[in-house]
Write a protein that holds these residues in place. Structure first.
Motif, PDB file in Angstrom:
ATOM      1  N   ARG A 153       0.843  -0.980   0.102  1.00 33.43           N
ATOM      2  CA  ARG A 153       0.106  -0.077   0.033  1.00 33.43           C
ATOM      3  C   ARG A 153       0.750   1.130   0.012  1.00 33.43           C
ATOM      4  O   ARG A 153       0.487   2.238  -0.632  1.00 33.43           O
ATOM      5  N   GLN A 154       1.983   1.221   0.913  1.00 33.69           N
ATOM      6  CA  GLN A 154       2.901   2.386   0.727  1.00 33.69           C
ATOM      7  C   GLN A 154       3.414   2.587  -0.455  1.00 33.69           C
ATOM      8  O   GLN A 154       3.688   3.714  -0.932  1.00 33.69           O
ATOM      9  N   MET A 155       4.033   1.351  -1.226  1.00 34.52           N
ATOM     10  CA  MET A 155       4.550   1.508  -2.605  1.00 34.52           C
ATOM     11  C   MET A 155       3.640   2.160  -3.535  1.00 34.52           C
ATOM     12  O   MET A 155       3.997   3.001  -4.567  1.00 34.52           O
ATOM     13  N   ALA A 156       2.438   1.433  -3.571  1.00 35.81           N
ATOM     14  CA  ALA A 156       1.340   1.645  -4.483  1.00 35.81           C
ATOM     15  C   ALA A 156       1.014   3.395  -4.164  1.00 35.81           C
ATOM     16  O   ALA A 156       0.625   3.827  -5.481  1.00 35.81           O
ATOM     17  N   THR A 157       1.037   3.999  -3.390  1.00 36.77           N
ATOM     18  CA  THR A 157       0.226   5.420  -3.034  1.00 36.77           C
ATOM     19  C   THR A 157       1.848   6.281  -2.761  1.00 36.77           C
ATOM     20  O   THR A 157       1.461   7.510  -2.711  1.00 36.77           O
ATOM     21  N   SER A 158       2.949   5.758  -3.071  1.00 37.39           N
ATOM     22  CA  SER A 158       4.051   6.677  -2.819  1.00 37.39           C
ATOM     23  C   SER A 158       4.458   7.414  -4.268  1.00 37.39           C
ATOM     24  O   SER A 158       4.388   6.581  -5.233  1.00 37.39           O
ATOM     25  N   PRO A 159       4.673   8.632  -4.285  1.00 38.35           N
ATOM     26  CA  PRO A 159       5.376   9.202  -5.500  1.00 38.35           C
ATOM     27  C   PRO A 159       6.705   8.435  -6.026  1.00 38.35           C
ATOM     28  O   PRO A 159       6.954   8.828  -7.347  1.00 38.35           O
ATOM     29  N   THR A 160       7.368   8.001  -5.146  1.00 37.36           N
ATOM     30  CA  THR A 160       8.668   7.349  -5.544  1.00 37.36           C
ATOM     31  C   THR A 160       8.320   5.825  -5.767  1.00 37.36           C
ATOM     32  O   THR A 160       9.474   5.220  -5.820  1.00 37.36           O
ATOM     33  N   ALA A 161       7.333   5.206  -5.446  1.00 39.26           N
ATOM     34  CA  ALA A 161       6.946   3.971  -5.472  1.00 39.26           C
ATOM     35  C   ALA A 161       7.723   2.939  -4.574  1.00 39.26           C
ATOM     36  O   ALA A 161       8.130   1.962  -4.632  1.00 39.26           O
ATOM     37  N   LEU A 162       8.112   3.784  -3.547  1.00 43.68           N
ATOM     38  CA  LEU A 162       8.867   3.031  -2.192  1.00 43.68           C
ATOM     39  C   LEU A 162       8.062   3.018  -0.823  1.00 43.68           C
ATOM     40  O   LEU A 162       7.427   4.244  -0.706  1.00 43.68           O
ATOM     41  N   ALA A 163       8.158   2.078  -0.054  1.00 45.47           N
ATOM     42  CA  ALA A 163       7.604   2.052   1.143  1.00 45.47           C
ATOM     43  C   ALA A 163       8.656   2.669   2.255  1.00 45.47           C
ATOM     44  O   ALA A 163       9.812   2.867   1.752  1.00 45.47           O
ATOM     45  N   HIS A 164       8.096   3.199   3.349  1.00 49.17           N
ATOM     46  CA  HIS A 164       9.157   3.584   4.190  1.00 49.17           C
ATOM     47  C   HIS A 164      10.061   2.769   4.438  1.00 49.17           C
ATOM     48  O   HIS A 164       9.914   1.546   4.518  1.00 49.17           O
ATOM     49  N   PRO A 165      11.544   2.971   4.722  1.00 52.41           N
ATOM     50  CA  PRO A 165      12.458   1.985   4.842  1.00 52.41           C
ATOM     51  C   PRO A 165      12.268   1.255   6.125  1.00 52.41           C
ATOM     52  O   PRO A 165      12.317  -0.205   5.969  1.00 52.41           O
ATOM     53  N   TYR A 166      11.460   1.559   7.356  1.00 54.54           N
ATOM     54  CA  TYR A 166      11.327   0.465   8.347  1.00 54.54           C
ATOM     55  C   TYR A 166      10.021  -0.267   7.971  1.00 54.54           C
ATOM     56  O   TYR A 166       9.950  -1.359   8.726  1.00 54.54           O
ATOM     57  N   VAL A 167       9.312   0.171   7.256  1.00 52.57           N
ATOM     58  CA  VAL A 167       8.268  -0.738   6.839  1.00 52.57           C
ATOM     59  C   VAL A 167       8.665  -1.936   5.954  1.00 52.57           C
ATOM     60  O   VAL A 167       8.384  -2.993   6.301  1.00 52.57           O
ATOM     61  N   ASP A 168       9.674  -1.345   5.097  1.00 49.95           N
ATOM     62  CA  ASP A 168      10.335  -2.458   4.213  1.00 49.95           C
ATOM     63  C   ASP A 168      10.960  -3.386   5.240  1.00 49.95           C
ATOM     64  O   ASP A 168      11.132  -4.863   4.939  1.00 49.95           O
ATOM     65  N   ILE A 169      11.827  -2.904   5.969  1.00 44.12           N
ATOM     66  CA  ILE A 169      12.688  -3.652   7.095  1.00 44.12           C
ATOM     67  C   ILE A 169      11.908  -4.586   7.910  1.00 44.12           C
ATOM     68  O   ILE A 169      12.041  -5.882   8.149  1.00 44.12           O
ATOM     69  N   ALA A 170      10.738  -4.082   8.177  1.00 41.70           N
ATOM     70  CA  ALA A 170       9.854  -5.030   9.227  1.00 41.70           C
ATOM     71  C   ALA A 170       9.245  -6.057   8.192  1.00 41.70           C
ATOM     72  O   ALA A 170       9.249  -7.356   8.897  1.00 41.70           O
ATOM     73  N   HIS A 171       8.795  -5.826   7.208  1.00 42.67           N
ATOM     74  CA  HIS A 171       8.462  -7.036   6.155  1.00 42.67           C
ATOM     75  C   HIS A 171       9.318  -8.114   6.059  1.00 42.67           C
ATOM     76  O   HIS A 171       9.123  -9.407   6.235  1.00 42.67           O
ATOM     77  N   ARG A 172      10.506  -7.678   5.668  1.00 41.89           N
ATOM     78  CA  ARG A 172      11.777  -8.586   5.559  1.00 41.89           C
ATOM     79  C   ARG A 172      12.232  -9.164   6.821  1.00 41.89           C
ATOM     80  O   ARG A 172      12.520 -10.426   6.539  1.00 41.89           O
TER      81      ARG A 172
END
Length: 142
Positions: A31-50
């Motif tokens: 959801r963050q990637m889909a709604t972000s102008p950079t197509a990236l999630a916040h770094p800590y959302v990415d880290i939490a997922h991984r």
């Protein structure tokens, strides 16, 4: 059919729950990637997922070590739960930073207790894993 010990069952259950948590975190990341102008999630959302994905499989390894350990059930369960507690706490802290969007490096301006928590995490994760690995080695090689 072989009956698993309660220590192994608990760790397998936790592994599955952490995996489900990781999959839910993947939705948040998407959801963050889909709604972000950079197509990236916040770094800590990415880290939490991984991290949740990796910790789910790490917990599975702990369950396997537990099943073949020669140590008493209470020792195995305690060691496994200590390690998993810190796995969960780390994922939770990553989620907090991802939700707050307060930093992209929690060590740049650490809050009080960050370093103490990290030392406890290091001891808990390495210590718990070492106990289970030792129990496996003793049980399977000696």
């Amino acid at each position: 059919m072989t009956t698993l010990g309660i220590d192994t069952k608990v760790l397998l259950l936790l592994s599955g729950l952490i995996l489900l948590w990781a999959l839910a975190l993947g939705v948040w990341k998407f959801r963050q990637m889909a709604t972000s102008p950079t197509a990236l999630a916040h770094p800590y959302v990415d880290i939490a997922h991984r991290a949740a994905l990796m910790y789910s499989f790490a917990t599975l390894v702990l369950a396997a070590l537990t099943e073949f350990s020669s140590f008493p059930t209470a020792v195995n369960l305690t060691a496994g739960l200590v390690a998993v507690f810190f796995f969960v706490a780390a994922i939770g802290s990553y989620m907090v930073h991802g939700f707050l969007k307060d930093t992209d490096n929690q060590f740049e301006h650490p809050v009080r207790g960050t370093h103490a928590f990290m030392w406890a995490l290091i001891g808990g994760e390495i210590g718990g894993t070492t106990v289970l690995l030792a129990g496996f080695v003793v049980g399977q090689f000696f």
